[in-house]
Design a protein around this motif. Sequence first.
Motif, PDB file in Angstrom:
ATOM      1  N   TYR A  36       0.948  -1.154  -0.201  1.00 29.61           N
ATOM      2  CA  TYR A  36      -0.084   0.079   0.109  1.00 29.61           C
ATOM      3  C   TYR A  36       0.810   1.313   0.032  1.00 29.61           C
ATOM      4  N   THR A  37       1.857   1.223   0.481  1.00 30.32           N
ATOM      5  CA  THR A  37       2.927   2.319   0.593  1.00 30.32           C
ATOM      6  C   THR A  37       3.339   2.625  -0.979  1.00 30.32           C
ATOM      7  N   GLU A  38       3.739   1.641  -1.615  1.00 28.11           N
ATOM      8  CA  GLU A  38       4.229   1.944  -2.775  1.00 28.11           C
ATOM      9  C   GLU A  38       3.353   2.357  -3.496  1.00 28.11           C
ATOM     10  N   MET A  39       1.816   1.661  -3.517  1.00 27.74           N
ATOM     11  CA  MET A  39       0.732   2.308  -4.312  1.00 27.74           C
ATOM     12  C   MET A  39       0.528   3.751  -4.090  1.00 27.74           C
ATOM     13  N   VAL A  40       0.524   4.352  -2.870  1.00 26.44           N
ATOM     14  CA  VAL A  40       0.323   5.736  -2.665  1.00 26.44           C
ATOM     15  C   VAL A  40       1.449   6.467  -3.071  1.00 26.44           C
ATOM     16  N   LEU A  43       1.094   7.159  -6.623  1.00 30.12           N
ATOM     17  CA  LEU A  43       0.078   7.900  -7.088  1.00 30.12           C
ATOM     18  C   LEU A  43       0.526   9.395  -6.665  1.00 30.12           C
ATOM     19  N   ALA A  44       1.231   9.341  -5.463  1.00 25.36           N
ATOM     20  CA  ALA A  44       1.412  11.005  -5.047  1.00 25.36           C
ATOM     21  C   ALA A  44       2.722  11.676  -6.025  1.00 25.36           C
ATOM     22  N   GLY A  50       3.554  17.858 -10.449  1.00 26.23           N
ATOM     23  CA  GLY A  50       3.031  18.848 -10.898  1.00 26.23           C
ATOM     24  C   GLY A  50       2.578  20.150 -10.057  1.00 26.23           C
ATOM     25  N   LEU A  51       2.355  19.930  -8.657  1.00 26.86           N
ATOM     26  CA  LEU A  51       2.576  20.815  -7.815  1.00 26.86           C
ATOM     27  C   LEU A  51       3.899  21.813  -7.844  1.00 26.86           C
ATOM     28  N   ALA A  52       5.118  20.937  -7.980  1.00 34.64           N
ATOM     29  CA  ALA A  52       6.247  21.690  -7.963  1.00 34.64           C
ATOM     30  C   ALA A  52       6.695  22.379  -9.274  1.00 34.64           C
ATOM     31  N   ALA A  53       5.934  21.826 -10.259  1.00 33.87           N
ATOM     32  CA  ALA A  53       6.017  22.712 -11.694  1.00 33.87           C
ATOM     33  C   ALA A  53       5.325  24.011 -11.661  1.00 33.87           C
ATOM     34  N   LEU A  54       4.018  23.804 -11.036  1.00 35.90           N
ATOM     35  CA  LEU A  54       3.160  25.067 -10.789  1.00 35.90           C
ATOM     36  C   LEU A  54       3.623  25.940  -9.646  1.00 35.90           C
ATOM     37  N   ALA A  55       4.452  25.587  -8.788  1.00 30.56           N
ATOM     38  CA  ALA A  55       5.207  26.456  -8.001  1.00 30.56           C
ATOM     39  C   ALA A  55       6.343  27.199  -8.796  1.00 30.56           C
TER      40      ALA A  55
END
Length: 64
Positions: A36-40, A43-44, A50-55
């Motif tokens: 589950y850690t690998e799946m999260v 996904l993250a 994307g958030l870093a690119a927007l920043a």
Amino acid sequence: MGERFTGERFEKSVRVVLNSVLFRASGQDLTVWGTYTEMVSRLAEPVLLGLAALAVRGRVKRGS
């Protein structure tokens, strides 16, 4: 019939479906929490990228 539907079988079926549809299996034998850690993390990672690119885009636009 009650033996066919157990929590353990349900959990395994969810992992199999998620790995086949959404995620690539790493091929490693992981614990349930490791899986589950690998799946999260898979996904993250794109979300955080994307958030870093927007920043960066916001900083560049504001600086000009």
